[in-house]
Design an enzyme around this catalytic site. Structure first.
Site, PDB file in Angstrom:
ATOM      1  N   SER A 543       0.882  -1.055   0.001  1.00  0.00           N
ATOM      2  CA  SER A 543       0.137  -0.061   0.076  1.00  0.00           C
ATOM      3  C   SER A 543       0.795   1.277   0.039  1.00  0.00           C
ATOM      4  O   SER A 543       1.608   1.568  -0.848  1.00  0.00           O
ATOM      5  CB  SER A 543      -1.017   0.041   1.174  1.00  0.00           C
ATOM      6  N   ASP A 629      -9.779  -3.677  -5.201  1.00  0.00           N
ATOM      7  CA  ASP A 629      -9.282  -2.807  -4.155  1.00  0.00           C
ATOM      8  C   ASP A 629      -9.525  -1.195  -4.376  1.00  0.00           C
ATOM      9  O   ASP A 629      -9.581  -0.846  -5.354  1.00  0.00           O
ATOM     10  CB  ASP A 629      -7.736  -2.921  -4.257  1.00  0.00           C
ATOM     11  N   HIS A 664      -8.062  -4.882  -1.022  1.00  0.00           N
ATOM     12  CA  HIS A 664      -6.979  -4.274  -0.473  1.00  0.00           C
ATOM     13  C   HIS A 664      -6.180  -5.279   0.532  1.00  0.00           C
ATOM     14  O   HIS A 664      -4.900  -5.205   0.211  1.00  0.00           O
ATOM     15  CB  HIS A 664      -7.138  -2.864   0.367  1.00  0.00           C
TER      16      HIS A 664
END
Length: 691
Positions: A543, A629, A664
Site C-alpha cells: 500500500s 481494491d 486491499h
C-alpha cells in the site's frame, strides 16, 4: 513466454502549466467504483492484459510451485488450527471464538455464566457457503446488550462495501431489512431497539450516521449526523461508562467530536469542541468525569480531565513528553491503564485511582517486545485483567493479572505445533543515521547460525505513512525466511509515529522524501555493518509501503536484489489529482493537494514512482494487486508495470499478479492469506537462489 504488453494510447496531461505524457492512463475507467462492485464492468481489453500478466507470472514462478507448497505447509504448520480465544465475560454470557482444522473462518461461541451449555452463534465457513461467494470479508460482529441479536456486516467483493445483517441468535432469522453500502461498523443502542451505522456516499466515503429501528424499513432510517466536508469521515461508538454515544469526524490530521446521551429518544449530537486544523482530540467518559486525549499544545499528545462537557474546565491528567507518544486510557473501577511509545517501543502503565500512584508494567527481560493489556469482563469492578507480550523471537503469552496483588498466571501461550525455540534467534535494536542526522530505529531478527560477514541476504520491510507505527511483534510466517538465512529487518522510518508526532510530520507532505531517505540510509547501514551486502537486499512494502518501494527503487536500484510490493500506491500523482476517488480528499494532509497547490504538485511529481521511472537497470520485482481494491486501484500497479517494462534495461524478473476476486487486504480466509505469503516468499527464495 511472450512478455505482456499493454497498448499505448498517449494522453498529454497538464497541471500548473506543466505537461507530461501518460501512455497508459486509458485503462482507468470513469465508472471505476462501479467496477469495484461488479467486475463484469471491467474493460475487456484491460482484463485481457491482467490475465496475460497473471499467466506470465505463473510461467516464471512455475519452478517455485514445490517451494510454495512447502512454504504453505510450513506456515500453516506453525498455526494451531483448532484454537480458541480467551473468553470475555459479559453480564449473562461468556463469549469467545475458535478456529478449526478444516475451516478458514472463525466460529463465535457463548456460554451462559454458571452453565456448561455452549452455543455456536456464528460460523464463518457456513455463512460463506450459504452465499456461494469466492471472497468473504467480515467487517463487524456484534451482539446486542440483551444477548438476543447478532449483528454482522459482510463484503463479498473485496471492495469494502459492507452489508449489515441483524438476526435473532436463537432462530437465526433476520429481524430487520439488510442495510447496504455501509462502512461495516455496527453499534447497538442500549435498549436493543436500534442500530447505528455509517453510510458510504457515491465516492465510498462514510459521511453520514443513521439510526435504524429494528423491524422497520431502511428507507425510514433517521439521519443522526452528516459531515459536510468531503475530506472528513465519521464513526460512532459508546463511551467507556455506557452513558454517551460519541460521534467522531476526522481526516488524518484534524478531528471533531459530538456526543449525545444514550437515553435520548430523538438524538441531537452536541459539539464538544470545534475543529481546528492540525488538532486531534478524542473524549471519553468515566465515573462522572471526561478525559480528552489530544495533541493541542502537546505535539505528542496529553490527556486532560474535566467534570463537564457543557462547561468544560480542562486540567492536565497525563502531561505531554517530547518524542514520547501518549496513548489512550482503559478504565476499571479502581484503575486506569495507559500506553506510551518511544524509540519504536511500547510501554504500559497502571494508575491506582485511589492512591494516585502510577507504575509501569514490566513484562519481560527482553529489550525489544510488544506489551498488551485487555479487559476480561464487561463489569469494571474488578482487579483482574489480561496482560500479554510477544517479541520478534518469542511467541505471544497471555496472563491473567491481578492489579492489586500483582499476581499473574499464564492462561494462554501461542502454540507452534511444528515447534519453536526462541533461543535459536537473535533480536537486535540499532539506530542508523539518516541523511539529515536523524536516528532511525531498526529491528533486526536473524537465526543464530546466520553468518554475519556480509554474505547473507536480507529482507528490509518498511511502511512510513499515516502515523502508523510498525510493531516489533512475533510472526510465525517470517521464520520461513529467517530459518533460510535471510535476515528480517523492520525499518521504523519517518512517516510513522515510532518517535512521536514529530516522526510523522517529518515524513509527510513536503517532508515525504525523508521516508525514502530513511529507508535508503537503513539499507546502506546494513551493508556497511556486514549484515548483508550490496545487491543482496529484498525490499518489501504494501500500500503506502508500496509507494516507498517504488520511490526507493527509482532512486537507488543498485542496493537491491529484489523488490516485493503489494497493492502499491505507485501512481500517486494521478490519484492525488483525482478528487473523486475514495481516499484522495481525506489524504490532503498526508500527501498534499497537487491539483490546487503548485508546490505540492511539484513535490509529488518529483518522487511519484510512475512518473519517475528511468531507463536503467532495475532489480527483480514482484508486484501484487487486487481487482476490487478501492484504496489503491488496480490500474496503478498495472500502469507502473507496463511503463517499467518499456523503460528498464535489464533482464531481471518483472512480475505482476492480480487477484481477480480480492480487495486491499488480498484474498479472504486463512488459507488464502497463507497462499499469498507463500508466493511472496517463494519469489524471494528464487531470486536469492535458495531453491
Amino acid at each position: 513466454m511472450k512478455i505482456p504488453h499493454l497498448k499505448k494510447k498517449s494522453e498529454i496531461k497538464t497541471c500548473h502549466n506543466i505537461s507530461w505524457e501518460d501512455d497508459y492512463s486509458w485503462i482507468h475507467q470513469d465508472d471505476i467504483l462501479e467496477v469495484l462492485k461488479d467486475s463484469k464492468k471491467l474493460n475487456p481489453e484491460v482484463r485481457k492484459y491482467l490475465e496475460e500478466e497473471n499467466s506470465y507470472t505463473d510461467f516464471h514462478l512455475s519452478d517455485t510451485k514445490t517451494i510454495q507448497k512447502k512454504l504453505f505447509d510450513e506456515i500453516k504448520g506453525r498455526i494451531k488450527l483448532d484454537d480458541e480465544s480467551l473468553p470475555f465475560k459479559d453480564f449473562d454470557y461468556e463469549y469467545w471464538s475458535k478456529t478449526t482444522t478444516k475451516g478458514n473462518y472463525s466460529i463465535k461461541l457463548r456460554k451462559k455464566i454458571g452453565t456448561n451449555n455452549i452455543e455456536e452463534i456464528w460460523n464463518g465457513d457456513e455463512e460463506k457457503e450459504k452465499l456461494k461467494v469466492e471472497y468473504f470479508g467480515v467487517g463487524d460482529l456484534e451482539v446486542s446488550f440483551n444477548d438476543k441479536y447478532l449483528g454482522y456486516s459482510l463484503d463479498t467483493k473485496g471492495s469494502e462495501y459492507y452489508t449489515i445483517y441483524i438476526r435473532d441468535i436463537n432462530t437465526k432469522k433476520l429481524v430487520t431489512e439488510k442495510i447496504e453500502e455501509t462502512s461495516g461498523s455496527i453499534t447497538f443502542s442500549l435498549d436493543d431497539q436500534y442500530v447505528f451505522y455509517s453510510k458510504l456516499d457515491e465516492n465510498h466515503r462514510p459521511r453520514k450516521i443513521y439510526r435504524h429501528k429494528l423491524g422497520t424499513k431502511v428507507s425510514e432510517d433517521q439521519l443522526i449526523f452528516e459531515e459536510k466536508s468531503e475530506a472528513f469521515t465519521v464513526g460512532i461508538g459508546l463511551s467507556a461508562d455506557d452513558k454517551y454515544f460519541f460521534i467522531n469526524s476526522s481526516d488524518h490530521n484534524t478531528s471533531e467530536q459530538y456526543y449525545f446521551d444514550v437515553n435520548e429518544k430523538d438524538p441531537k449530537p452536541k459539539l464538544i469542541k470545534k475543529r481546528q486544523r492540525g488538532i486531534l482530540y478524542s473524549v471519553n467518559s468515566w465515573d462522572g468525569k471526561f478525559y480528552n486525549h489530544t495533541n493541542e499544545n502537546a505535539e505528542d499528545f496529553k490527556i486532560d480531565i474535566s467534570n463537564s462537557l457543557e462547561k468544560p474546565d480542562w486540567k492536565t491528567f497525563i502531561a505531554a513528553k517530547d518524542e514520547v507518544l501518549i496513548g489512550g486510557l482503559t478504565f476499571l473501577k479502581n484503575w486506569i491503564i495507559r500506553s506510551e511509545t518511544s524509540d519504536a517501543l511500547d510501554k504500559l502503565f497502571v494508575k491506582n485511582i485511589t492512591t494516585g500512584i502510577e507504575e509501569e508494567l514490566i513484562f519481560s527481560d527482553e529489550t525489544v517486545y510488544v506489551p498488551g493489556a485487555s479487559l476480561m469482563q464487561r463489569d469494571k469492578n474488578t482487579d483482574e485483567i489480561y496482560i500479554s507480550y510477544s517479541s520478534p523471537k518469542t511467541q505471544s503469552r497471555v496472563y491473567s493479572y491481578n492489579l492489586s496483588t500483582k499476581e499473574k498466571k499464564l492462561v494462554k501461550e501461542q502454540e507452534i505445533p511444528s515447534g519453536h525455540n526462541p533461543d535459536d534467534y537473535i533480536v537486535e535494536r540499532v539506530d542508523c543515521k539518516s541523511h539529515d542526522g536523524r536516528l532511525v530505529p531498526l529491528t533486526i531478527t536473524r537465526h543464530k547460525n546466520t553468518k554475519m560477514d556480509g554474505s547473507a541476504q536480507l529482507l528490509l520491510y518498511g511502511y512510513g505513512s499515516y502515523g502508523s507505527s510498525m510493531s516489533p511483534s512475533f510472526s510465525t510466517t517470517r521464520l520461513s525466511l529467517i530459518n533460510r538465512d535471510i535476515i528480517w529487518v523492520t525499518a521504523h522510518i519517518r512517516g510513522g509515529m515510532e518517535r512521536g508526532m514529530k516522526w510523522w510530520k517529518e515524513g509527510k507532505l513536503l517532508n515525504k522524501k525523508n521516508t525514502f531517505e530513511d529507508y535508503i540510509a537503513s539499507a546502506k547501514y546494513l551493508i556497511e555493518n556486514k549484515y548483508t551486502s550490496k545487491n543482496q537486499i529484498i525490499g518489501m512494502g504494501g500500500s503506502a509501503g508500496g509507494l516507498l518501494m517504488g520511490a526507493v527503487v527509482n532512486q537507488a536500484p543498485e542496493l537491491f536484489l529484489g523488490i516485493i510490493m503489494a497493492v502499491p500506491f505507485v501512481d500517486s500523482l494521478t490519484t492525488n489529482l483525482d478528487h473523486s476517488l475514495p481516499l484522495t480528499v481525506g489524504e490532503f494532509d498526508e500527501f498534499g493537494n497537487a491539483k490546487d497547490k503548485k508546490d505540492h504538485f511539484d513535490y509529488i511529481y518529483s518522487y511519484a514512482p510512475y512518473n519517475n521511472i528511468k531507463k536503467m537497470d532495475y532489480p527483480h520485482m514482484l508486484i501484487t494487486t487486487s481487482l476490487s481494491d478501492n484504496r489503491v486501484l488496480f490500474d496503478e500497479p498495472a500502469k507502473f508495470t507496463a511503463k517499467l517494462r518499456e523503460y528498464k534495461t535489464d533482464n531481471n524478473l518483472l512480475l505482476l499478479k492480480t487477484e481477480m476476486n480480492a480487495g486491499h487486504g488480498g484474498k479472504s480466509g486463512r488459507d488464502g492469506a497463507i497462499e499469498e505469503i507463500a508466493l511472496d516468499y517463494a519469489f524471494a527464495l528464487k531470486i536469492s537462489k535458495k531453491i
